[in-house]
Design an enzyme around this catalytic site. Structure first.
Site, PDB file in Angstrom:
ATOM      1  N   HIS A   1      17.631  28.715 -32.794  1.00 15.40           N
ATOM      2  CA  HIS A   1      18.289  29.854 -32.153  1.00 15.40           C
ATOM      3  C   HIS A   1      19.317  30.502 -33.091  1.00 15.40           C
ATOM      4  CE1 HIS A   1      20.285  32.271 -29.058  1.00 15.40           C
ATOM      5  NE2 HIS A   1      19.161  32.127 -28.390  1.00 15.40           N
ATOM      6  N   PRO A   2      19.338  31.840 -33.156  1.00 13.28           N
ATOM      7  CA  PRO A   2      20.153  32.536 -34.156  1.00 13.28           C
ATOM      8  C   PRO A   2      21.540  32.969 -33.678  1.00 13.28           C
ATOM      9  CG  PRO A   2      18.668  34.088 -33.132  1.00 13.28           C
ATOM     10  CD  PRO A   2      18.415  32.758 -32.462  1.00 13.28           C
ATOM     11  N   CYS A   3      22.006  32.460 -32.531  1.00 19.64           N
ATOM     12  CA  CYS A   3      23.251  32.981 -31.968  1.00 19.64           C
ATOM     13  C   CYS A   3      24.462  32.777 -32.875  1.00 19.64           C
ATOM     14  CB  CYS A   3      23.510  32.366 -30.589  1.00 19.64           C
ATOM     15  SG  CYS A   3      23.632  30.575 -30.581  1.00 19.64           S
ATOM     16  N   LYS A   4      24.437  31.771 -33.752  1.00 16.82           N
ATOM     17  CA  LYS A   4      25.573  31.506 -34.638  1.00 16.82           C
ATOM     18  C   LYS A   4      25.259  31.814 -36.100  1.00 16.82           C
ATOM     19  CE  LYS A   4      28.412  29.848 -31.506  1.00 16.82           C
ATOM     20  NZ  LYS A   4      29.700  30.477 -31.185  1.00 16.82           N
ATOM     21  N   HIS A   5      24.063  32.307 -36.386  1.00 20.59           N
ATOM     22  CA  HIS A   5      23.684  32.541 -37.782  1.00 20.59           C
ATOM     23  C   HIS A   5      24.625  33.515 -38.475  1.00 20.59           C
ATOM     24  CE1 HIS A   5      20.401  30.045 -37.080  1.00 20.59           C
ATOM     25  NE2 HIS A   5      19.394  30.877 -37.105  1.00 20.59           N
TER      26      HIS A   5
END
Length: 356
Positions: A288-292
């Site tokens: 999941h990219p929410c913190k990328h």
């Protein structure tokens, strides 16, 4: 009192308790899956009302425009030929922000170890910024430790110590080169009737450690797996996003449980869940990219603080290095010279926080 003295009753109660715990665990897991699906549905709806940025915000926010993603993807495929651009599997899965032949990046990579195996033999040390690194990353090689042990830490003659190490290295590599035709097996020929010197002992230790390292690095083919890795542009978070799907060495698809064996425990079923790969329309493991963007921004700032700079075309190399903290046993290529703060490259890379 009766409970502790009646074996049959104790076993019944124990089974009931274990069953209740398992039921609670399954209920919680189902609830989390339901929340994840609701959240993902909300994201898909929101994507219809947001558009990717047109001007660069990479240095300010750690996000990419579609054109910057294409630029970074072109750089990745140029520097690392194992990666290539792929079209969508069907017209209905096309993303309008990208050319037909550049819908996502793809690589087939080997995975010859399980996470549980490498974690049993890995010592980690905390380094700057809450990250952790293994002994190998910090330059702590077994052979170097053995040389230091043979010479002695209390030796006050530093010049002599350096000379001994240099002579050991010189003799070692000369003998290694001379024996290449014999599978790199180095045979130390001792002079007859001569006691082994301090240098000979150190050289023998180097030989033994080198042979151990070679034997450890040889993968057991019975555990070999392969993964299809793909990188897409997330049109909600405006960052790269990784999807992956695994196969046995015979080409049979792995089960979800088997694929989760190759994910670090703190990320499995949390940061890493099963989602639909948008360019293919099939369910795969997704990071999941929410913190990328947040993590990329921190790395950009850190590089600047140390007199370096991360350019947009290098963004996917940095991104893949971060992802390697989640899937350290998957042997994909992201070789590139980055002008960032010192961080040695190894198969077991620096690990980012589990929230990333």
């Amino acid at each position: 009192f009766f409970f502790f003295n009646d074996t049959a009753t104790t076993e019944i109660y124990t089974e009931q308790i274990v069953g209740s715990v398992r039921c609670v665990q399954e209920t919680v897991l189902q609830f989390l899956v339901m929340i994840s699906k609701i959240y993902q549905t909300g994201i898909e709806v929101a994507k219809k009302f947001v558009t990717p940025p047109e001007k660069t915000q990479f240095a300010e926010k750690g996000i990419l425009t579609p054109q910057e993603f294409i630029l970074a993807g072109d750089q990745l495929t140029t520097m690392c030929p194992s990666w290539c651009w792929k079209p969508a599997s069907d017209d209905k899965y096309k993303c309008k922000y990208f050319p037909d032949d550049k819908q996502y990046l793809y690589a087939r990579v080997p995975c010859s170890q399980r996470i549980r195996d490498i974690m049993q033999n890995t010592n980690e040390q905390e380094i700057e910024g809450g990250w952790t690194a293994t002994d190998d990353q910090l330059g702590s090689k077994p052979a170097a430790k053995k040389i230091k042990k043979v010479i002695g830490d209390d030796d006050s003659d530093q010049e002599e110590k350096v000379k001994v190490i240099q002579n050991v290295k010189k003799d070692y590599f000369e003998k290694k080169a001379a024996n290449d035709d014999d599978d790199d097996v180095i045979v130390v020929k001792k002079k007859p009737q001569a006691a082994p010197t301090q240098q000979d002992q150190a050289q023998q230790q180097v030989q033994q450690e080198e042979q151990k390292m070679v034997s450890v690095q040889e993968p057991d083919i019975s555990f070999q797996r392969y993964y299809d890795l793909s990188i897409v542009y997330d049109t909600y978070f405006f960052t790269p996003r990784v999807y992956l799907f695994g196969y046995t060495k015979e080409g049979q698809p792995l089960t979800q449980e088997q694929m989760l064996e190759d994910i670090m425990d703190e990320y499995a079923n949390k940061t890493v869940t099963f989602e639909v790969q948008p360019a293919l329309g099939v369910s795969q493991l997704s990071i999941h990219p929410c913190k990328h963007a947040e993590v990329l921004k921190k790395l950009i700032d850190t590089a600047v603080e140390h007199g370096g700079k991360i350019e947009v075309h290098q963004s996917l190399f940095v991104f893949l290095k971060l992802i390697s903290a989640i899937i350290p046993t998957m042997e994909y290529d992201f070789t590139c010279l980055l002008y960032t703060s010192p961080s040695p490259r190894d198969r077991q890379k620096s690990r980012m926080p589990s929230s990333a």
